[in-house]
Design a protein around this motif. Structure first.
Motif, PDB file in Angstrom:
ATOM      1  N   HIS A   6       0.819  -1.214   0.000  1.00 41.29           N
ATOM      2  CA  HIS A   6       0.000   0.000   0.000  1.00 41.29           C
ATOM      3  C   HIS A   6       0.854   1.265   0.000  1.00 41.29           C
ATOM      4  N   ALA A   7       2.137   1.125  -0.285  1.00 39.61           N
ATOM      5  CA  ALA A   7       3.050   2.273  -0.223  1.00 39.61           C
ATOM      6  C   ALA A   7       2.700   3.331  -1.263  1.00 39.61           C
ATOM      7  N   ARG A   8       2.310   2.912  -2.451  1.00 38.50           N
ATOM      8  CA  ARG A   8       1.949   3.885  -3.492  1.00 38.50           C
ATOM      9  C   ARG A   8       0.732   4.696  -3.075  1.00 38.50           C
ATOM     10  N   LEU A   9      -0.258   4.033  -2.497  1.00 36.26           N
ATOM     11  CA  LEU A   9      -1.451   4.738  -2.019  1.00 36.26           C
ATOM     12  C   LEU A   9      -1.084   5.733  -0.926  1.00 36.26           C
ATOM     13  N   GLU A  10      -0.221   5.323  -0.009  1.00 36.66           N
ATOM     14  CA  GLU A  10       0.193   6.219   1.066  1.00 36.66           C
ATOM     15  C   GLU A  10       0.950   7.430   0.514  1.00 36.66           C
ATOM     16  N   ASN A  11       1.765   7.224  -0.500  1.00 34.26           N
ATOM     17  CA  ASN A  11       2.458   8.350  -1.120  1.00 34.26           C
ATOM     18  C   ASN A  11       1.470   9.326  -1.743  1.00 34.26           C
ATOM     19  N   TRP A  12       0.479   8.821  -2.437  1.00 36.29           N
ATOM     20  CA  TRP A  12      -0.521   9.699  -3.051  1.00 36.29           C
ATOM     21  C   TRP A  12      -1.318  10.454  -2.005  1.00 36.29           C
ATOM     22  N   ILE A  13      -1.595   9.815  -0.881  1.00 36.91           N
ATOM     23  CA  ILE A  13      -2.329  10.494   0.187  1.00 36.91           C
ATOM     24  C   ILE A  13      -1.580  11.744   0.628  1.00 36.91           C
ATOM     25  N   TRP A  14      -0.287  11.612   0.912  1.00 36.82           N
ATOM     26  CA  TRP A  14       0.482  12.755   1.404  1.00 36.82           C
ATOM     27  C   TRP A  14       0.682  13.798   0.327  1.00 36.82           C
ATOM     28  N   ILE A  15       0.894  13.374  -0.913  1.00 32.05           N
ATOM     29  CA  ILE A  15       1.042  14.337  -2.009  1.00 32.05           C
ATOM     30  C   ILE A  15      -0.230  15.162  -2.169  1.00 32.05           C
ATOM     31  N   LEU A  16      -1.380  14.500  -2.161  1.00 30.52           N
ATOM     32  CA  LEU A  16      -2.648  15.214  -2.328  1.00 30.52           C
ATOM     33  C   LEU A  16      -2.945  16.129  -1.144  1.00 30.52           C
ATOM     34  N   LEU A  17      -2.686  15.654   0.062  1.00 27.86           N
ATOM     35  CA  LEU A  17      -2.965  16.488   1.233  1.00 27.86           C
ATOM     36  C   LEU A  17      -2.090  17.738   1.262  1.00 27.86           C
ATOM     37  N   TYR A  18      -0.787  17.540   1.208  1.00 27.34           N
ATOM     38  CA  TYR A  18       0.108  18.696   1.317  1.00 27.34           C
ATOM     39  C   TYR A  18       0.052  19.588   0.082  1.00 27.34           C
ATOM     40  N   GLY A  19      -0.028  18.996  -1.089  1.00 31.13           N
ATOM     41  CA  GLY A  19      -0.148  19.802  -2.309  1.00 31.13           C
ATOM     42  C   GLY A  19      -1.443  20.580  -2.340  1.00 31.13           C
ATOM     43  N   GLY A  20      -2.535  19.944  -1.935  1.00 28.69           N
ATOM     44  CA  GLY A  20      -3.825  20.625  -1.906  1.00 28.69           C
ATOM     45  C   GLY A  20      -3.857  21.765  -0.909  1.00 28.69           C
ATOM     46  N   LEU A  21      -3.314  21.532   0.277  1.00 26.79           N
ATOM     47  CA  LEU A  21      -3.288  22.602   1.273  1.00 26.79           C
ATOM     48  C   LEU A  21      -2.385  23.749   0.836  1.00 26.79           C
ATOM     49  N   LEU A  22      -1.289  23.436   0.176  1.00 29.88           N
ATOM     50  CA  LEU A  22      -0.419  24.489  -0.342  1.00 29.88           C
ATOM     51  C   LEU A  22      -1.152  25.343  -1.374  1.00 29.88           C
ATOM     52  N   LEU A  23      -1.906  24.690  -2.270  1.00 27.54           N
ATOM     53  CA  LEU A  23      -2.671  25.446  -3.265  1.00 27.54           C
ATOM     54  C   LEU A  23      -3.753  26.302  -2.622  1.00 27.54           C
ATOM     55  N   VAL A  24      -4.387  25.796  -1.580  1.00 25.92           N
ATOM     56  CA  VAL A  24      -5.397  26.594  -0.883  1.00 25.92           C
ATOM     57  C   VAL A  24      -4.752  27.837  -0.279  1.00 25.92           C
ATOM     58  N   ILE A  25      -3.609  27.677   0.357  1.00 26.53           N
ATOM     59  CA  ILE A  25      -2.917  28.822   0.958  1.00 26.53           C
ATOM     60  C   ILE A  25      -2.504  29.818  -0.115  1.00 26.53           C
ATOM     61  N   LEU A  26      -1.937  29.320  -1.217  1.00 22.82           N
ATOM     62  CA  LEU A  26      -1.564  30.216  -2.309  1.00 22.82           C
ATOM     63  C   LEU A  26      -2.785  30.910  -2.904  1.00 22.82           C
ATOM     64  N   GLY A  27      -3.893  30.193  -3.000  1.00 24.93           N
ATOM     65  CA  GLY A  27      -5.120  30.792  -3.512  1.00 24.93           C
ATOM     66  C   GLY A  27      -5.642  31.898  -2.614  1.00 24.93           C
ATOM     67  N   ILE A  28      -5.566  31.685  -1.315  1.00 25.00           N
ATOM     68  CA  ILE A  28      -6.009  32.721  -0.381  1.00 25.00           C
ATOM     69  C   ILE A  28      -5.112  33.947  -0.483  1.00 25.00           C
ATOM     70  N   ALA A  29      -3.805  33.717  -0.528  1.00 27.52           N
ATOM     71  CA  ALA A  29      -2.872  34.839  -0.619  1.00 27.52           C
ATOM     72  C   ALA A  29      -3.021  35.585  -1.947  1.00 27.52           C
ATOM     73  N   THR A  30      -3.210  34.848  -3.034  1.00 26.70           N
ATOM     74  CA  THR A  30      -3.371  35.472  -4.351  1.00 26.70           C
ATOM     75  C   THR A  30      -4.724  36.151  -4.472  1.00 26.70           C
ATOM     76  N   GLY A  31      -5.717  35.615  -3.807  1.00 23.45           N
ATOM     77  CA  GLY A  31      -7.066  36.150  -3.905  1.00 23.45           C
ATOM     78  C   GLY A  31      -7.210  37.566  -3.391  1.00 23.45           C
TER      79      GLY A  31
END
Length: 67
Positions: A6-31
């Motif tokens: 399940h290592a690939r699934l676990e990698n995708w979980i962290w990529i999606l979580l941290y990448g998504g939160l980073l985009l939300v923060i950038l979106g708020i700052a850019t907004g």
């Protein structure tokens, strides 16, 4: 192949979580300067973070292949 099946699934979980939160923060700052661009960043980021949370639930329901 990885030792944990399940290592690939676990990698995708962290990529999606941290990448998504980073985009939300950038979106708020850019907004504050450009609202339309902020929404274009924040909405996909929020969706990615939610998918990461759903994958955490899916991973918790999977059975390990240990003997």
């Amino acid at each position: 192949m990885a030792a944990n099946p399940h290592a690939r699934l676990e990698n995708w979980i962290w990529i999606l979580l941290y990448g998504g939160l980073l985009l939300v923060i950038l979106g708020i700052a850019t907004g504050r300067i450009e609202p339309f661009t902020g929404w274009l960043l924040a909405i996909p980021g929020a969706v990615a973070a939610v998918v990461g949370v759903v994958l955490i639930y899916v991973r918790s329901r999977l059975k390990d292949d240990k003997p």
